[in-house]
Design a protein around this motif. Structure first.
Motif, mmCIF file in Angstrom:
data_model
loop_
_atom_site.group_PDB
_atom_site.id
_atom_site.type_symbol
_atom_site.label_atom_id
_atom_site.label_comp_id
_atom_site.label_asym_id
_atom_site.label_seq_id
_atom_site.Cartn_x
_atom_site.Cartn_y
_atom_site.Cartn_z
ATOM 1 N N THR A 131 -56.853 24.005 17.385
ATOM 2 C CA THR A 131 -56.488 23.895 15.958
ATOM 3 C C THR A 131 -57.298 22.824 15.233
ATOM 4 O OG1 THR A 131 -54.699 22.277 16.241
ATOM 5 C CG2 THR A 131 -54.122 24.592 16.553
ATOM 6 N N ASP A 132 -58.158 22.073 15.966
ATOM 7 C CA ASP A 132 -58.921 20.980 15.313
ATOM 8 C C ASP A 132 -59.801 21.513 14.176
ATOM 9 O OD1 ASP A 132 -58.059 18.752 16.728
ATOM 10 O OD2 ASP A 132 -59.595 18.947 18.272
ATOM 11 N N GLY A 133 -60.589 22.543 14.490
ATOM 12 C CA GLY A 133 -61.525 23.079 13.501
ATOM 13 C C GLY A 133 -60.815 23.782 12.364
ATOM 14 N N GLY A 152 -69.970 16.439 19.367
ATOM 15 C CA GLY A 152 -68.956 16.223 20.402
ATOM 16 C C GLY A 152 -67.867 17.289 20.305
ATOM 17 N N GLY A 153 -66.734 17.019 20.959
ATOM 18 C CA GLY A 153 -65.650 18.010 21.015
ATOM 19 C C GLY A 153 -65.149 18.426 19.643
ATOM 20 N N ALA A 154 -64.907 17.455 18.768
ATOM 21 C CA ALA A 154 -64.376 17.786 17.442
ATOM 22 C C ALA A 154 -65.421 18.517 16.605
ATOM 23 C CB ALA A 154 -63.913 16.510 16.736
ATOM 24 N N ALA A 155 -66.685 18.100 16.733
ATOM 25 C CA ALA A 155 -67.766 18.747 15.974
ATOM 26 C C ALA A 155 -67.910 20.213 16.395
ATOM 27 C CB ALA A 155 -69.081 18.005 16.195
ATOM 28 N N ALA A 184 -83.183 16.783 14.275
ATOM 29 C CA ALA A 184 -83.159 15.466 14.928
ATOM 30 C C ALA A 184 -82.651 14.428 13.924
ATOM 31 C CB ALA A 184 -84.569 15.106 15.383
ATOM 32 N N TRP A 185 -81.876 13.460 14.417
ATOM 33 C CA TRP A 185 -81.339 12.416 13.523
ATOM 34 C C TRP A 185 -82.383 11.319 13.365
ATOM 35 C CZ3 TRP A 185 -75.506 10.966 13.526
ATOM 36 C CH2 TRP A 185 -75.209 10.249 12.366
ATOM 37 N N THR A 186 -83.344 11.575 12.473
ATOM 38 C CA THR A 186 -84.404 10.603 12.216
ATOM 39 C C THR A 186 -83.841 9.463 11.371
ATOM 40 O OG1 THR A 186 -84.982 12.040 10.392
ATOM 41 C CG2 THR A 186 -86.348 12.194 12.368
ATOM 42 N N GLY A 218 -67.718 4.676 12.175
ATOM 43 C CA GLY A 218 -66.814 4.265 11.103
ATOM 44 C C GLY A 218 -65.361 4.232 11.529
ATOM 45 N N LEU A 219 -65.110 4.680 12.778
ATOM 46 C CA LEU A 219 -63.737 4.692 13.303
ATOM 47 C C LEU A 219 -63.261 3.259 13.559
ATOM 48 C CD1 LEU A 219 -61.433 6.500 14.463
ATOM 49 C CD2 LEU A 219 -62.618 6.405 16.663
ATOM 50 N N PHE A 220 -61.990 2.988 13.225
ATOM 51 C CA PHE A 220 -61.382 1.693 13.497
ATOM 52 C C PHE A 220 -61.618 1.295 14.962
ATOM 53 C CE2 PHE A 220 -57.914 -0.998 14.875
ATOM 54 C CZ PHE A 220 -57.855 -1.937 13.868
ATOM 55 N N ASP A 259 -65.065 13.555 5.896
ATOM 56 C CA ASP A 259 -65.138 12.739 7.110
ATOM 57 C C ASP A 259 -63.985 13.122 8.024
ATOM 58 O OD1 ASP A 259 -65.552 10.669 8.986
ATOM 59 O OD2 ASP A 259 -66.426 9.423 7.414
ATOM 60 N N GLY A 260 -64.261 13.286 9.326
ATOM 61 C CA GLY A 260 -63.201 13.598 10.280
ATOM 62 C C GLY A 260 -62.366 12.372 10.620
ATOM 63 N N ILE A 261 -62.903 11.205 10.341
ATOM 64 C CA ILE A 261 -62.198 9.964 10.703
ATOM 65 C C ILE A 261 -61.010 9.749 9.767
ATOM 66 C CG2 ILE A 261 -62.430 7.441 10.680
ATOM 67 C CD1 ILE A 261 -65.243 7.886 11.851
ATOM 68 N N ASN A 319 -60.967 13.271 3.144
ATOM 69 C CA ASN A 319 -60.904 12.348 4.286
ATOM 70 C C ASN A 319 -60.244 13.011 5.504
ATOM 71 O OD1 ASN A 319 -58.071 12.003 4.277
ATOM 72 N ND2 ASN A 319 -58.208 10.462 2.676
ATOM 73 N N GLY A 320 -60.215 12.286 6.632
ATOM 74 C CA GLY A 320 -59.782 12.876 7.902
ATOM 75 C C GLY A 320 -58.281 13.035 8.068
ATOM 76 N N LEU A 321 -57.498 12.438 7.158
ATOM 77 C CA LEU A 321 -56.040 12.576 7.282
ATOM 78 C C LEU A 321 -55.611 14.032 7.129
ATOM 79 C CD1 LEU A 321 -54.186 9.757 5.319
ATOM 80 C CD2 LEU A 321 -54.102 10.254 7.764
HETATM 81 P P1 NDP Z 1 -66.855 12.826 21.168
HETATM 82 O O1 NDP Z 1 -66.890 11.585 21.983
HETATM 83 O O2 NDP Z 1 -66.721 14.155 21.840
HETATM 84 O O3 NDP Z 1 -68.191 12.886 20.244
HETATM 85 C C1 NDP Z 1 -68.653 11.738 19.575
HETATM 86 C C2 NDP Z 1 -69.771 12.116 18.608
HETATM 87 O O4 NDP Z 1 -70.134 10.947 17.864
HETATM 88 C C3 NDP Z 1 -71.038 12.600 19.292
HETATM 89 O O5 NDP Z 1 -71.689 13.535 18.475
HETATM 90 C C4 NDP Z 1 -71.863 11.291 19.381
HETATM 91 O O6 NDP Z 1 -73.258 11.510 19.428
HETATM 92 C C5 NDP Z 1 -71.525 10.667 18.050
HETATM 93 N N1 NDP Z 1 -71.741 9.210 18.024
HETATM 94 C C6 NDP Z 1 -70.918 8.247 18.514
HETATM 95 N N2 NDP Z 1 -71.438 7.034 18.277
HETATM 96 C C7 NDP Z 1 -72.632 7.236 17.626
HETATM 97 C C8 NDP Z 1 -73.641 6.365 17.118
HETATM 98 N N3 NDP Z 1 -73.527 5.048 17.219
HETATM 99 N N4 NDP Z 1 -74.699 6.924 16.491
HETATM 100 C C9 NDP Z 1 -74.819 8.267 16.367
HETATM 101 N N5 NDP Z 1 -73.907 9.142 16.847
HETATM 102 C C10 NDP Z 1 -72.815 8.635 17.464
HETATM 103 O O7 NDP Z 1 -65.670 12.595 20.130
HETATM 104 P P2 NDP Z 1 -64.825 13.687 19.312
HETATM 105 O O8 NDP Z 1 -65.736 14.793 18.937
HETATM 106 O O9 NDP Z 1 -63.577 14.003 20.028
HETATM 107 O O10 NDP Z 1 -64.426 12.852 18.010
HETATM 108 C C11 NDP Z 1 -65.374 12.518 17.011
HETATM 109 C C12 NDP Z 1 -64.661 11.915 15.817
HETATM 110 O O11 NDP Z 1 -63.804 12.887 15.222
HETATM 111 C C13 NDP Z 1 -63.789 10.708 16.160
HETATM 112 O O12 NDP Z 1 -64.028 9.719 15.195
HETATM 113 C C14 NDP Z 1 -62.382 11.222 16.022
HETATM 114 O O13 NDP Z 1 -61.519 10.205 15.556
HETATM 115 C C15 NDP Z 1 -62.548 12.306 14.977
HETATM 116 N N6 NDP Z 1 -61.507 13.334 15.117
HETATM 117 C C16 NDP Z 1 -60.665 13.542 14.068
HETATM 118 C C17 NDP Z 1 -59.679 14.480 14.155
HETATM 119 C C18 NDP Z 1 -58.761 14.658 12.994
HETATM 120 O O14 NDP Z 1 -57.783 15.394 13.143
HETATM 121 N N7 NDP Z 1 -59.013 14.059 11.840
HETATM 122 C C19 NDP Z 1 -59.486 15.332 15.340
HETATM 123 C C20 NDP Z 1 -60.440 15.046 16.399
HETATM 124 C C21 NDP Z 1 -61.398 14.062 16.273
HETATM 125 P P3 NDP Z 1 -74.030 11.735 20.824
HETATM 126 O O15 NDP Z 1 -73.838 13.176 21.180
HETATM 127 O O16 NDP Z 1 -75.439 11.405 20.476
HETATM 128 O O17 NDP Z 1 -73.426 10.790 21.826
#
Ligand code: NDP
Length: 286
Positions: free
Chosen positions: A106-108, A132-135, A179-181, A200-202, A224-226, A247-249
């Protein structure tokens, strides 16, 4: 009619579980609808996950959420998967349907619901930071919701390319990896910009995405997901550029609301869930 002292059970399996506020918003929504349902937040180690799932089944739990680190490993203990969970390859919500445990994600969908009132998604062009997982969940659901194209920007190239391929192979949306240039420049035709990284996460609230903010246009919706804090640097910058922001709320509440509906087949009050969550996290939206 005898009194019924048997509550319906739901909950969460994760570790760490300590800071998970989901139970607060779920139980507020159960109470609001007069449902005698409980949400039990459980600390479950990876080696105990199988027994936890069997236990939930034995106790006839109506469902449970899975969070870090169980979203992928839980799949081998389930009976079947919903469509998007199958594509995403991760489960955050398990539903007990007639004794069978079905994995959903249900995240997406939560993100899609939270952004829908700000932007009609059909044929839109998206830039998504993170892989990552949420993305993964957000990208797949945006594609299933009808966006035209998603550019995945991620620090780790392999993960970014894999997500772009996942979207392109499994949905009708186009997807490519960028690529993240340094000072990444968001393409001018972008409709929706999303941060699904943990930047940006706490407590690292001053961390910023490495992007050239001159390329954020007022016509873009910026999300923002945060959710902690809701007002990330990205959201602040986008507001100063005149963008609509999300926002992420909203995502957090909506993904919970969809899980609630899967379990109870009733629609919860988003306002009640949001208020309970904001109260529990001690955050106020600006
Ligand atoms: P993951 O650990 O699976 O993925 C983290 C992602 O962040 C990766 O793409 C990673 O890149 C990137 N990242 C982390 N630090 C850096 C950095 N310094 N510079 C560049 N890229 C960075 O986490 P999740 O996918 O589970 O969660 C990601 C965010 O989504 C979290 O902040 C979480 O709080 C938020 N979230 C919010 C939800 C909501 O309901 N609002 C639900 C689920 C998550 P790389 O692949 O290069 O390591």
């Amino acid at each position: 009619m005898p009194k019924n002292f048997l509550s319906e059970l739901t909950g969460s399996f994760a570790t760490p579980a300590l800071e998970n506020p989901t139970g607060v918003m779920m139980e507020a929504a159960y109470r609001d609808l007069g449902l005698d349902w409980r949400y039990i937040n459980c600390e479950i180690q990876p080696d105990d996950l199988k027994n936890a799932v069997l236990g939930a089944k034995a106790m006839n739990w109506r469902g449970f959420n899975c969070s870090i680190p169980h979203k992928v490993s839980v799949i081998s203990h389930l009976d079947d998967l919903g469509e998007s969970a199958r594509i995403i390859g991760a489960v955050n919500t398990v539903v007990n349907r007639d004794g069978k445990l079905i994995g959903e994600n249900t995240d997406g969908r939560g993100f899609v619901e939270s952004v829908k009132s700000s932007l009609e998604l059909i044929k839109k062009r998206v830039v998504l930071f993170g892989a990552g997982g949420a993305a993964r969940a957000v990208a797949v659901e945006l594609a299933l919701a009808g966006v035209a194209n998603i550019i995945i920007v991620n620090r780790n190239q392999e993960r970014g390319e894999e997500l772009a391929k996942l979207v392109a192979d499994n949905t009708s949306a186009g997807a490519e990896y960028h690529a993240w240039t340094k000072q990444y420049q968001i393409p001018a035709e972008t409709d929706l910009v999303i941060n699904v990284t943990s930047i940006g996460l706490f407590p690292n609230v001053d961390a910023e995405l490495d992007i050239d903010t001159d390329f954020i246009k007022s016509s873009m919706v910026v999300a923002d997901g945060i959710f902690n804090p809701p007002e990330t640097r990205l959201i602040q910058t986008a507001k100063t550029k005149g963008c609509t922001t999300v926002n992420g709320l909203g995502m957090l509440v909506q993904q919970g609301a969809i899980a609630f509906e899967y379990w109870t087949e009733k629609t919860p009050s988003i306002e009640v869930m949001k208020a309970a969550l904001s109260d529990a996290l001690d955050i106020t939206e600006k």
